[in-house]
Design an enzyme around this catalytic site. Structure first.
Site, PDB file in Angstrom:
ATOM      1  N   CYS A 149     -96.019  -0.377  84.839  1.00 53.37           N
ATOM      2  CA  CYS A 149     -95.891   1.117  84.343  1.00 53.37           C
ATOM      3  C   CYS A 149     -97.040   1.601  83.446  1.00 53.37           C
ATOM      4  O   CYS A 149     -97.171   2.661  83.494  1.00 53.37           O
ATOM      5  CB  CYS A 149     -94.491   1.275  83.707  1.00 53.37           C
ATOM      6  N   HIS A 242     -94.634   6.226  78.483  1.00 54.74           N
ATOM      7  CA  HIS A 242     -95.675   5.131  77.811  1.00 54.74           C
ATOM      8  C   HIS A 242     -96.819   5.972  77.528  1.00 54.74           C
ATOM      9  O   HIS A 242     -97.451   6.766  78.296  1.00 54.74           O
ATOM     10  CB  HIS A 242     -96.253   4.180  78.934  1.00 54.74           C
TER      11      HIS A 242
HETATM   12  P1  NAP Z   1     -83.159  -3.935  85.548  1.00 56.71           P
HETATM   13  O1  NAP Z   1     -82.509  -2.812  85.008  1.00 56.71           O
HETATM   14  O2  NAP Z   1     -82.956  -5.232  84.865  1.00 56.71           O
HETATM   15  O3  NAP Z   1     -82.538  -4.008  87.089  1.00 56.71           O
HETATM   16  C1  NAP Z   1     -82.712  -5.299  87.782  1.00 56.71           C
HETATM   17  C2  NAP Z   1     -81.826  -5.151  89.224  1.00 56.71           C
HETATM   18  O4  NAP Z   1     -82.315  -6.518  89.841  1.00 56.71           O
HETATM   19  C3  NAP Z   1     -80.480  -4.933  89.202  1.00 56.71           C
HETATM   20  O5  NAP Z   1     -79.978  -3.965  90.080  1.00 56.71           O
HETATM   21  C4  NAP Z   1     -79.843  -6.414  89.377  1.00 56.71           C
HETATM   22  O6  NAP Z   1     -78.611  -6.249  90.184  1.00 56.71           O
HETATM   23  C5  NAP Z   1     -80.977  -6.882  90.341  1.00 56.71           C
HETATM   24  N1  NAP Z   1     -80.858  -8.456  90.283  1.00 56.71           N
HETATM   25  C6  NAP Z   1     -80.978  -9.054  89.287  1.00 56.71           C
HETATM   26  N2  NAP Z   1     -80.720 -10.329  89.810  1.00 56.71           N
HETATM   27  C7  NAP Z   1     -80.632 -10.195  91.115  1.00 56.71           C
HETATM   28  C8  NAP Z   1     -80.450 -11.308  92.101  1.00 56.71           C
HETATM   29  N3  NAP Z   1     -80.412 -12.701  91.671  1.00 56.71           N
HETATM   30  N4  NAP Z   1     -80.433 -11.011  93.434  1.00 56.71           N
HETATM   31  C9  NAP Z   1     -80.614  -9.714  93.735  1.00 56.71           C
HETATM   32  N5  NAP Z   1     -80.610  -8.936  93.016  1.00 56.71           N
HETATM   33  C10 NAP Z   1     -80.701  -9.155  91.553  1.00 56.71           C
HETATM   34  O7  NAP Z   1     -84.542  -3.770  85.622  1.00 56.71           O
HETATM   35  P2  NAP Z   1     -85.530  -2.624  85.997  1.00 56.71           P
HETATM   36  O8  NAP Z   1     -86.200  -1.987  84.598  1.00 56.71           O
HETATM   37  O9  NAP Z   1     -84.990  -1.728  86.808  1.00 56.71           O
HETATM   38  O10 NAP Z   1     -87.115  -3.274  86.675  1.00 56.71           O
HETATM   39  C11 NAP Z   1     -86.692  -3.569  87.916  1.00 56.71           C
HETATM   40  C12 NAP Z   1     -88.098  -4.057  88.327  1.00 56.71           C
HETATM   41  O11 NAP Z   1     -89.230  -3.211  88.237  1.00 56.71           O
HETATM   42  C13 NAP Z   1     -88.558  -5.251  87.636  1.00 56.71           C
HETATM   43  O12 NAP Z   1     -89.453  -6.079  88.224  1.00 56.71           O
HETATM   44  C14 NAP Z   1     -89.421  -4.684  86.520  1.00 56.71           C
HETATM   45  O13 NAP Z   1     -90.413  -5.622  86.045  1.00 56.71           O
HETATM   46  C15 NAP Z   1     -90.133  -3.503  87.350  1.00 56.71           C
HETATM   47  N6  NAP Z   1     -90.697  -2.386  86.594  1.00 56.71           N
HETATM   48  C16 NAP Z   1     -89.722  -1.593  85.664  1.00 56.71           C
HETATM   49  C17 NAP Z   1     -90.360  -0.672  85.097  1.00 56.71           C
HETATM   50  C18 NAP Z   1     -89.685   0.329  84.008  1.00 56.71           C
HETATM   51  O14 NAP Z   1     -89.961   1.394  83.528  1.00 56.71           O
HETATM   52  N7  NAP Z   1     -88.310  -0.318  83.750  1.00 56.71           N
HETATM   53  C19 NAP Z   1     -91.612  -0.011  85.447  1.00 56.71           C
HETATM   54  C20 NAP Z   1     -92.392  -0.693  86.401  1.00 56.71           C
HETATM   55  C21 NAP Z   1     -91.887  -1.793  86.930  1.00 56.71           C
HETATM   56  P3  NAP Z   1     -77.128  -6.597  89.400  1.00 56.71           P
HETATM   57  O15 NAP Z   1     -76.819  -4.960  88.557  1.00 56.71           O
HETATM   58  O16 NAP Z   1     -76.376  -6.865  90.327  1.00 56.71           O
HETATM   59  O17 NAP Z   1     -77.275  -7.443  88.135  1.00 56.71           O
END
Ligand code: NAP
Length: 353
Positions: A149, A242
């Site tokens: 990000c 950011h």
């Molecule tokens: P998050 O809110 O923690 O969401 C994680 C997701 O992954 C949830 O839907 C969760 O499902 C699922 N998950 C967790 N364990 C799993 C498993 N064993 N099998 C299948 N699904 C699983 O994270 P986020 O911030 O949205 O980020 C998601 C990704 O994007 C990450 O890799 C992060 O590094 C990347 N990212 C985030 C941002 C940002 O600004 N937030 C920006 C760029 C990239 P459940 O609800 O069922 O647990």
């Protein structure tokens, strides 16, 4: 009117997953046909599981979808991944092997030699890596990644300067919102009234990903751009957006006037500018003394534009500036949707008849 292309979202319950569902709710080309998450959520109604954090209401159609396990096949030729990075690798590979175009937000495959790490306005030509991936991995689908990000905003703002003058040295210090850590993310007691001067792995991501995106595609893959990067990353008590303060040195003398002209004139290729999610312009310049600010400037270009301000001389390198980008739109879901639009526009994914 064209029938919409069905798409699936992995990690649909998380922060980025929810942003996908919001951005895709009224998308002119795509319609969410399946949502998937962990085994703890699979089999349940999406509306009963999700802690919906978006300000636009969750639609009844999406709320009524049954959450699927992250196992191929799901519906449609395009699969967006917002999975926890610790589990994403084998899941994304399985979908690509099953024939899907996986557009991922996770870090897992970003630096793979045959995976394009895309900001389409900056490195459209890297899309050709998809052909090498088909060949090297022997799978009918492919994985395409969008950057971390903070890197997304940084590199979109710097692309015009690198293209025009060639960056030699880069010093960047970020102020990153709490939504960048997902949900529930950073504990409120750790961040309210505070600044945390460490985001695990973030400095390395900025240093490596920025050089890949601004690198040159050659016969052996992407030759990273040769500039040196020094990154400092900080978590601050903003919700979204950011910011980064940047000092940049070039191989030759560049004045603020030169830089402003390059930033203002910058447009992606017409093949990118015509996509539904592409902002016009991609880089907005705001020279008011106290801008950009997350509360006032984050939604520019629907969250897909990066705002640059305070362009001025630097007594150590050549120029200083401030930039701001939306971490879950340009830095995550919006960037992935734009990449998927590119796949359709370039004829790599068929439009329904
Ligand atoms: P998050 O809110 O923690 O969401 C994680 C997701 O992954 C949830 O839907 C969760 O499902 C699922 N998950 C967790 N364990 C799993 C498993 N064993 N099998 C299948 N699904 C699983 O994270 P986020 O911030 O949205 O980020 C998601 C990704 O994007 C990450 O890799 C992060 O590094 C990347 N990212 C985030 C941002 C940002 O600004 N937030 C920006 C760029 C990239 P459940 O609800 O069922 O647990």
């Amino acid at each position: 009117m064209m029938a919409k292309i069905p798409v699936s979202v992995l990690g649909a319950t998380g922060t980025v997953g929810q942003k996908f569902l919001r951005l895709l709710a009224e998308h002119p080309w795509f319609e969410v046909a399946a949502v998937a998450a962990s085994s703890a959520s699979a089999g349940r109604r999406y509306g009963d599981v999700v802690r919906w954090r978006e300000t636009a209401p969750l639609t009844e159609r999406i709320a009524g979808l049954t959450i699927q396990p992250c196992v191929p096949p799901l519906v449609g030729p395009i699969v967006f991944s917002a999975l926890d990075a610790d589990v994403a690798g084998p899941i994304e590979q399985a979908f690509a092997a099953a024939g899907a175009y996986v557009v991922t937000n996770t870090r897992t495959h970003r630096m793979d030699a045959d995976v394009p790490l895309l900001i389409p306005e900056a490195n459209l030509d890297h899309l050709a890596l998809v052909d090498r991936q088909h060949e090297a991995r022997g799978w009918p689908g492919a994985i395409l990644a969008n950057p971390n990000c903070s890197t997304a905003a940084l590199v979109l703002a710097l692309a015009p300067l690198h293209r025009a003058f060639g960056i030699a040295k880069l010093f960047v210090s970020t102020m990153q919102a709490v939504s960048g850590a997902g949900y529930p993310g950073v504990a409120s007691l750790d961040i309210l009234g505070n600044v945390v001067p460490h985001i695990g792995g973030e400095e390395e991501k900025i240093e490596h990903e920025s050089r890949k995106i601004l690198g040159t595609l050659g016969p052996a893959g992407v030759e990273p751009a040769g500039f040196a990067v020094s990154a400092h990353t900080n978590r601050v008590a903003t919700v979204d957006g950011h910011m980064a303060t940047v000092s940049v040195g070039f191989g030759r003398r560049v004045t603020p006037g030169d830089a402003l002209a390059a930033l203002r004139e910058f447009r992606g290729s017409p093949r990118v500018a015509c996509l539904p999610s592409s902002p016009d312009p991609p880089v907005e310049v705001d020279l008011r003394a106290d801008r950009p600010q997350p509360r006032l400037d984050l939604e520019r270009g629907g969250g897909m534009a990066v705002t640059v301000g305070r362009v001025r001389p630097c007594p150590i390198l050549d120029l200083r500036l401030v930039l701001l980008g939306h971490n879950t739109i340009r830095g995550a879901a919006g960037q992935a949707v734009q990449i998927a639009e590119l796949l359709v526009a370039e004829g790599r994914v068929d439009r329904p008849a």
